[in-house]
Motif scaffolding. Structure first.
Motif, PDB file in Angstrom:
ATOM      1  N   ALA A   1      47.352  21.551-101.119  1.00 37.88           N
ATOM      2  CA  ALA A   1      47.731  21.149-102.477  1.00 37.88           C
ATOM      3  C   ALA A   1      48.832  20.089-102.459  1.00 37.88           C
ATOM      4  CB  ALA A   1      48.179  22.372-103.272  1.00 37.88           C
ATOM      5  N   ILE A   2      49.740  20.192-101.496  1.00 38.18           N
ATOM      6  CA  ILE A   2      50.796  19.172-101.389  1.00 38.18           C
ATOM      7  C   ILE A   2      50.175  17.803-101.141  1.00 38.18           C
ATOM      8  CG2 ILE A   2      52.751  18.426 -99.975  1.00 38.18           C
ATOM      9  CD1 ILE A   2      53.336  21.408 -99.483  1.00 38.18           C
ATOM     10  N   TYR A   3      49.222  17.746-100.212  1.00 37.41           N
ATOM     11  CA  TYR A   3      48.562  16.475 -99.893  1.00 37.41           C
ATOM     12  C   TYR A   3      47.805  15.938-101.101  1.00 37.41           C
ATOM     13  CZ  TYR A   3      45.529  13.147 -97.491  1.00 37.41           C
ATOM     14  OH  TYR A   3      44.871  12.012 -97.109  1.00 37.41           O
ATOM     15  N   LYS A   4      47.092  16.818-101.798  1.00 39.75           N
ATOM     16  CA  LYS A   4      46.302  16.363-102.949  1.00 39.75           C
ATOM     17  C   LYS A   4      47.186  15.939-104.115  1.00 39.75           C
ATOM     18  CE  LYS A   4      42.222  19.073-101.749  1.00 39.75           C
ATOM     19  NZ  LYS A   4      41.301  20.195-102.120  1.00 39.75           N
ATOM     20  N   SER A   5      48.324  16.612-104.298  1.00 40.90           N
ATOM     21  CA  SER A   5      49.247  16.200-105.358  1.00 40.90           C
ATOM     22  C   SER A   5      49.828  14.824-105.078  1.00 40.90           C
ATOM     23  CB  SER A   5      50.369  17.232-105.506  1.00 40.90           C
ATOM     24  OG  SER A   5      49.862  18.479-105.895  1.00 40.90           O
ATOM     25  N   TRP A   6      50.070  14.552-103.796  1.00 39.80           N
ATOM     26  CA  TRP A   6      50.661  13.276-103.405  1.00 39.80           C
ATOM     27  C   TRP A   6      49.626  12.159-103.485  1.00 39.80           C
ATOM     28  CZ3 TRP A   6      54.349  12.933 -98.595  1.00 39.80           C
ATOM     29  CH2 TRP A   6      54.906  11.666 -98.534  1.00 39.80           C
ATOM     30  N   TYR A   7      48.484  12.353-102.849  1.00 40.44           N
ATOM     31  CA  TYR A   7      47.496  11.293-102.752  1.00 40.44           C
ATOM     32  C   TYR A   7      46.399  11.388-103.809  1.00 40.44           C
ATOM     33  CZ  TYR A   7      49.387   9.544 -98.383  1.00 40.44           C
ATOM     34  OH  TYR A   7      50.198   8.981 -97.437  1.00 40.44           O
TER      35      TYR A   7
ATOM     36  N   LEU B   1      46.880  13.164-107.200  1.00 37.40           N
ATOM     37  CA  LEU B   1      47.527  12.993-108.502  1.00 37.40           C
ATOM     38  C   LEU B   1      48.589  11.898-108.485  1.00 37.40           C
ATOM     39  CD1 LEU B   1      48.041  16.772-109.436  1.00 37.40           C
ATOM     40  CD2 LEU B   1      46.180  15.253-110.134  1.00 37.40           C
ATOM     41  N   PHE B   2      48.940  11.382-107.314  1.00 40.18           N
ATOM     42  CA  PHE B   2      49.965  10.351-107.148  1.00 40.18           C
ATOM     43  C   PHE B   2      51.281  10.783-107.787  1.00 40.18           C
ATOM     44  CE2 PHE B   2      45.861   8.176-107.216  1.00 40.18           C
ATOM     45  CZ  PHE B   2      45.883   7.573-105.970  1.00 40.18           C
ATOM     46  N   ASN B   3      51.622  12.047-107.570  1.00 36.62           N
ATOM     47  CA  ASN B   3      52.827  12.616-108.158  1.00 36.62           C
ATOM     48  C   ASN B   3      53.651  13.235-107.044  1.00 36.62           C
ATOM     49  OD1 ASN B   3      54.768  14.149-109.588  1.00 36.62           O
ATOM     50  ND2 ASN B   3      53.394  14.330-111.341  1.00 36.62           N
ATOM     51  N   LEU B   4      54.605  12.472-106.541  1.00 35.87           N
ATOM     52  CA  LEU B   4      55.421  12.938-105.424  1.00 35.87           C
ATOM     53  C   LEU B   4      56.336  14.079-105.843  1.00 35.87           C
ATOM     54  CD1 LEU B   4      56.281  12.590-102.490  1.00 35.87           C
ATOM     55  CD2 LEU B   4      57.903  10.841-103.228  1.00 35.87           C
ATOM     56  N   ASN B   5      56.813  14.061-107.087  1.00 38.31           N
ATOM     57  CA  ASN B   5      57.720  15.116-107.527  1.00 38.31           C
ATOM     58  C   ASN B   5      57.002  16.461-107.623  1.00 38.31           C
ATOM     59  OD1 ASN B   5      60.579  15.353-108.354  1.00 38.31           O
ATOM     60  ND2 ASN B   5      59.680  16.241-110.211  1.00 38.31           N
ATOM     61  N   ALA B   6      55.752  16.452-108.099  1.00 38.81           N
ATOM     62  CA  ALA B   6      54.978  17.698-108.137  1.00 38.81           C
ATOM     63  C   ALA B   6      54.688  18.183-106.719  1.00 38.81           C
ATOM     64  CB  ALA B   6      53.674  17.479-108.904  1.00 38.81           C
TER      65      ALA B   6
ATOM     66  N   GLY C   1      54.806  20.566 -91.493  1.00 39.14           N
ATOM     67  CA  GLY C   1      54.905  19.115 -91.459  1.00 39.14           C
ATOM     68  C   GLY C   1      54.797  18.478 -92.829  1.00 39.14           C
ATOM     69  N   SER C   2      53.963  19.046 -93.703  1.00 40.65           N
ATOM     70  CA  SER C   2      53.821  18.490 -95.049  1.00 40.65           C
ATOM     71  C   SER C   2      55.105  18.657 -95.852  1.00 40.65           C
ATOM     72  CB  SER C   2      52.656  19.174 -95.769  1.00 40.65           C
ATOM     73  OG  SER C   2      52.813  20.584 -95.754  1.00 40.65           O
ATOM     74  N   VAL C   3      55.793  19.781 -95.685  1.00 39.44           N
ATOM     75  CA  VAL C   3      57.061  19.998 -96.387  1.00 39.44           C
ATOM     76  C   VAL C   3      58.103  19.003 -95.899  1.00 39.44           C
ATOM     77  CG1 VAL C   3      58.937  21.652 -96.729  1.00 39.44           C
ATOM     78  CG2 VAL C   3      56.566  22.426 -96.796  1.00 39.44           C
ATOM     79  N   LEU C   4      58.191  18.830 -94.593  1.00 37.10           N
ATOM     80  CA  LEU C   4      59.134  17.843 -94.052  1.00 37.10           C
ATOM     81  C   LEU C   4      58.826  16.440 -94.557  1.00 37.10           C
ATOM     82  CD1 LEU C   4      59.769  18.703 -90.298  1.00 37.10           C
ATOM     83  CD2 LEU C   4      61.452  18.382 -92.089  1.00 37.10           C
ATOM     84  N   ALA C   5      57.545  16.093 -94.578  1.00 39.48           N
ATOM     85  CA  ALA C   5      57.154  14.752 -94.998  1.00 39.48           C
ATOM     86  C   ALA C   5      57.608  14.473 -96.426  1.00 39.48           C
ATOM     87  CB  ALA C   5      55.638  14.578 -94.876  1.00 39.48           C
ATOM     88  N   VAL C   6      57.366  15.415 -97.328  1.00 39.78           N
ATOM     89  CA  VAL C   6      57.762  15.211 -98.721  1.00 39.78           C
ATOM     90  C   VAL C   6      59.274  15.118 -98.839  1.00 39.78           C
ATOM     91  CG1 VAL C   6      57.734  16.229-101.019  1.00 39.78           C
ATOM     92  CG2 VAL C   6      55.691  16.343 -99.602  1.00 39.78           C
TER      93      VAL C   6
END
Length: 537
Positions: free
Chosen positions: A227-233, A235-240, A376-381
């Protein structure tokens, strides 16, 4: 004179200050994720609540429970068998059951889907034998849990096996004299004594399962990580994405708290010096134990490796071109650079921990090594949001930028934070083998602290430093989510290539980079097995 004394004091305190700064660097992404809740993303959360939020939470919890039970069953069961039972092939399986550590979860996942899916060889064979066979959908939770359990059970197996061997023969003999049967002795004596080691291995396996992105993506099994990846790429919503990442971070911290509480309540006792005498069960039981160990080894390592070799031999070898050489080169460059920085910082932490008697240093070291628990996804965000804020501040004050975003620095920082604990474990173990009298002799002869590090510690620590470098190098090469989210344009690696090919269903074309990662991953497993043999001797 005053300036000279102030400079000398600063030089003496500099190593400890660097360790403190390193702890702050690890904490920064977590603090930034907490601050992400200041933003109003109510519409996104309402959309998630109406569609997939409860499915994401349920899948994540189901994965943790299922993988936890799976690794306990496989890890503890197999460790008990090879430690206490005698059966054909035991010496081979004693070390061979560690080999799945070299198999990335996402590689086993796409091999399993290829073999078991509707168009795969198994279901095709079943349809030819039984025309009425309608087929099975393998992209469901049970196979996801089984796949991750097969990859992660060695964490529990390795530690439980060591604990069982350390118990020796006397305790079990005393249990038998008190009237306990072998099964009762296992549940009431051996298992409780091995509990701290088992809990430590379980915590590692659960954190790896929680951080997994590649395997669940192959199965289309949505969790908080995907979900983190899909929200970023999507929904294009980095804050979410940051708010979702903070939820995942809370789960990780809860796991760490439970593991620390279990260790804190544990009471250790010394084992017997008499080695355990293995029992040989009557009848066909020894061969059934061999069959069980062989099935686990085949499913977790032998069959996937054979499938990769088949693909490479029949078709994937055609991808051995200039592009593939570039993928390997970039992967090694990132891995070697991140490993060199990480091992250097681990050396600094090990030195400061022993030679700077400040109360806050041990706490800073523990915080600095917390990054291995972060997906890794948490660190990336967290790193992207931190670097974006810094770039905005620099642009606002100096009118230049961006300086940090879009470069390799963010990716290397994620690697360092993620795998600093791996390097620290190996380097710290090497420090324990350095005799204090050698350091004291160097100081008596007038050597400065830096000379002590360069002329005493580094030569004696070289084997541990090389092992730490190799371990971090392999982990960086296999890391997928952080690389996928933070890589600069044109910096694709082997793990990114595997993700791209598996996302398109091109299993055969993902075989060559997968086989490369598996073969390279055998190196730290070999070092681990050699260390276990030395400890046994």
């Amino acid at each position: 004179m005053a300036f000279s004394s102030w400079r000398q004091a600063l030089i003496q305190r500099l190593p400890a200050l660097l360790v403190g700064a390193l702890a702050l660097v690890v904490l920064a992404p977590m603090l930034v994720l907490a601050l992400a809740w200041r933003g109003d993303e109510s519409e996104v959360w309402q959309h998630l609540a109406d569609t997939v939020l409860w499915t994401l939470a349920g899948n994540t919890l189901l994965l943790l429970v299922g993988v936890g039970l799976g690794v306990l069953l496989l890890g503890v069961g197999l460790a008990w068998l090879v430690s206490t039972q005698e059966f054909p092939g035991r010496r081979f399986f004693d070390w061979a059951l560690l080999l799945p550590l070299a198999m990335p979860a996402y590689v086993l996942a796409f091999v399993a889907v290829d073999l078991l899916d509707y168009s795969g060889p198994l279901q095709s064979l079943l349809r030819s034998a039984w025309p009425d066979f309608s087929g099975l959908n393998v992209r469901r939770a049970p196979l996801v849990i089984l796949t991750l359990s097969l990859v992660l059970y060695p964490y529990v197996y390795m530690l439980a096996r060591t604990a069982f061997l350390a118990q020796g023969r006397t305790l079990l003999e005393q249990a038998r004299l008190l009237g306990l049967r072998p099964r009762q002795a296992f549940w009431r004596v051996a298992l409780p004594m091995a509990r701290p080691a088992i809990v430590a291995g379980l915590a590692l396996a659960l954190m790896e399962a929680l951080a997994d992105f590649g395997a669940v993506s192959v199965f289309n099994f949505d969790t908080l990580t995907t979900a983190i990846y899909k929200s970023w790429y999507g929904l294009f919503n980095l804050n979410a994405a940051a708010q979702l990442a903070s939820l995942l971070l809370v789960l990780v911290l809860m796991l760490l708290g439970l593991e620390a509480a279990a260790r804190g309540r544990a009471r250790y006792a010394e084992g017997s010096s008499r080695p355990s005498q293995r029992r040989r069960l009557p009848g066909a039981w020894p061969w059934l134990l061999t069959l069980l160990a062989a099935l686990v080894f085949a499913a977790a390592f032998a069959v996937p490796l054979g499938r990769l070799l088949y693909w490479v031999a029949t078709s994937a070898w055609r991808d051995l071109d200039q592009r593939y050489v570039g993928l390997v080169g970039r992967t090694l460059m990132l891995g070697a650079g991140a490993a060199a920085v990480t091992v250097t910082l681990a050396l600094l932490m090990g030195y400061v921990r022993r030679h700077r008697a400040r109360r806050w240093v041990p706490a800073a070291v523990r915080i600095a090594t917390l990054g291995y628990a972060l997906p890794g996804s948490v660190l990336a965000v967290g790193i992207v949001m931190s670097f974006s804020a810094l770039d905005r501040s620099v642009h606002q004050w100096f009118g230049i930028g961006p300086l940090l975003m879009g470069g390799v620095l963010a990716l290397v920082l994620a690697y360092v934070v993620r795998f600093l604990a791996v390097a620290h474990g190996s380097v710290d173990a090497a420090f324990e083998r350095v005799r204090p009298r050698l350091v004291d002799a160097a100081r008596v002869l007038g050597a400065s602290p830096w000379q002590v590090v360069r002329r005493v510690y580094v030569p004696l620590l070289t084997p541990g430093l090389l092992a730490a470098f190799l371990l971090v190098l392999i982990d960086v090469m296999k890391e997928m989510p952080a690389t996928l989210l933070l890589r600069p344009f044109g910096w694709d690696t082997l793990s990114v290539r595997i993700y791209e090919m598996t996302a398109e269903g091109e299993w055969a074309r993902a075989a060559l980079p997968s086989l490369t990662l598996v073969l390279v991953g055998l190196l730290p497993v070999y070092l681990l097995m050699r260390r276990i043999r030395q400890a046994n001797r």
